[in-house]
Design a protein around this motif. Structure first.
Motif, PDB file in Angstrom:
ATOM      1  N   GLN A   1     -27.872   2.807 -42.892  1.00  0.00           N
ATOM      2  CA  GLN A   1     -26.639   3.590 -43.007  1.00  0.00           C
ATOM      3  C   GLN A   1     -25.672   3.128 -41.923  1.00  0.00           C
ATOM      4  O   GLN A   1     -26.024   2.318 -41.068  1.00  0.00           O
ATOM      5  CB  GLN A   1     -26.985   5.090 -42.950  1.00  0.00           C
ATOM      6  N   LYS A   2     -24.444   3.630 -41.962  1.00  0.00           N
ATOM      7  CA  LYS A   2     -23.412   2.911 -41.207  1.00  0.00           C
ATOM      8  C   LYS A   2     -23.305   3.230 -39.713  1.00  0.00           C
ATOM      9  O   LYS A   2     -22.582   2.554 -38.980  1.00  0.00           O
ATOM     10  CB  LYS A   2     -22.054   3.099 -41.888  1.00  0.00           C
ATOM     11  N   GLY A   3     -24.047   4.255 -39.243  1.00  0.00           N
ATOM     12  CA  GLY A   3     -23.906   4.680 -37.850  1.00  0.00           C
ATOM     13  C   GLY A   3     -24.157   3.578 -36.831  1.00  0.00           C
ATOM     14  O   GLY A   3     -23.361   3.367 -35.917  1.00  0.00           O
TER      15      GLY A   3
ATOM     16  N   LYS B   1     -20.219  -1.977 -33.053  1.00  0.00           N
ATOM     17  CA  LYS B   1     -18.827  -2.442 -33.067  1.00  0.00           C
ATOM     18  C   LYS B   1     -18.036  -1.898 -31.884  1.00  0.00           C
ATOM     19  O   LYS B   1     -17.186  -2.582 -31.310  1.00  0.00           O
ATOM     20  CB  LYS B   1     -18.128  -1.995 -34.362  1.00  0.00           C
ATOM     21  N   ALA B   2     -18.318  -0.612 -31.540  1.00  0.00           N
ATOM     22  CA  ALA B   2     -17.601   0.018 -30.426  1.00  0.00           C
ATOM     23  C   ALA B   2     -18.131  -0.484 -29.075  1.00  0.00           C
ATOM     24  O   ALA B   2     -17.584  -0.146 -28.023  1.00  0.00           O
ATOM     25  CB  ALA B   2     -17.722   1.536 -30.527  1.00  0.00           C
ATOM     26  N   GLY B   3     -19.194  -1.281 -29.111  1.00  0.00           N
ATOM     27  CA  GLY B   3     -19.734  -1.858 -27.874  1.00  0.00           C
ATOM     28  C   GLY B   3     -20.462  -0.864 -26.980  1.00  0.00           C
ATOM     29  O   GLY B   3     -20.596  -1.063 -25.779  1.00  0.00           O
TER      30      GLY B   3
END
Lengths: 198, 198
Positions: B164-166, B172-174
């Motif tokens: 799932q995308k979490g 991505k947010a590092g």
């Protein structure tokens, strides 16, 4: 050892507790919103010392504020912890034991439930809860324990307001209870414990 | 040491987890309703080993299922734990940081809140949560951390559903993230972990 957990808790209540109105004590800074895990561990050990000879194999509490002290108590005993879930309405479900709990503070009723999978007639249960006031939560948990055919071995309470009726009801029922901090009264916004001025 | 907590958790998921439908894993027997305090303690130590050099002084989670792993993590770090509270509706209150969390499972929105007293710009925060799926809870907690001007040091997750995308959003947010069990897929009701078959 035992006394030190009680002393630590009483000192913390005196330092960080806030008395609201005539019968509300807020302990959001170490128990009900922010939690002090080291204090929870001391309390868990203390409940274990008190109840260790009772053959307890399960700890039962209610979400959310009961979870931290209950899990630390479960750790000391080396047994599983079950937290009853709160619902606004009754969820009719054959898989659940359910009971009703009235909150005098919030003036609303909640239902609490425990899955039948996690409580049975093999269980000897210690109830752990953060507060004892009118005894509604303990009563609801006891109803669930009865429905499961389990055995209630005792009740461990972090903070008891001894001037409300819960303690008396439990004593009358002959259930072993151990409250770490027993509050006799609030005197001008100050907490007075049972063991003071005696 | 580290690996043993992960192995213990993965074994427990394989043994006691129940896969429902295409993306739900129920772990009611040791995490979400009945809690295994010894497993929680192992996990807390493991999160500590991973994040101990980050200067973390506060653990943040959401009631109710995050509390047990968070409190054990706080015990290992020797720091306070704050659990955000869930509300059905927004409670307008100047004393609270609030954010909205959508649950894909329940298809409803909740609001979560933290008292301004227990989160500030002095805090370096580790988020601990039971599950990571679409990242809604973590996102809500992060919004609260931002509003408080606190610093998010990392995220510790008990069970991540990597499909799932979490996880992707957090990467991505590092933001440093450590998930103990990473589930790649459910294959005919069986759990497949990321580190298997590689």
């Amino acid at each position: 050892m035992g006394d030190s957990a009680v002393k630590e808790l009483e000192d913390r209540i005196k330092k960080d507790g806030r008395v609201l109105g005539k019968d509300v004590l807020k302990v959001d800074s170490f128990l009900n919103h922010q939690v002090d895990p080291m204090l929870m561990q001391s309390m868990g050990k203390e409940f274990y010392e008190h109840f260790k000879d009772q053959g307890i194999n399960k700890i039962l509490t209610v979400e959310s504020s009961g979870i931290a002290p209950a899990v630390m108590t479960g750790l000391s005993f080396g047994v599983p912890v079950v937290f009853a879930r709160k619902h606004k309405s009754v969820t009719l479900n054959d898989d659940l034991y359910t009971s009703e709990v009235y909150s005098y503070t919030k003036k609303t009723s909640n239902h609490i439930s425990v899955s039948k999978k996690y409580l049975s007639s093999d269980d000897k249960v210690l109830i752990i809860d953060d507060f004892l006031a009118n005894g509604q939560a303990v009563n609801g948990l006891n109803t669930i324990i009865d429905a499961a055919g389990a055995d209630l071995a005792g009740i461990g309470i972090v903070i008891e307001k001894s001037f409300q009726k819960g303690r008396q009801l439990i004593d009358k029922a002959g259930i072993p209870i151990y409250s770490l901090a027993r509050i006799k009264a609030f005197d001008n916004g100050q907490v007075v414990f049972e063991d003071e001025n005696e």
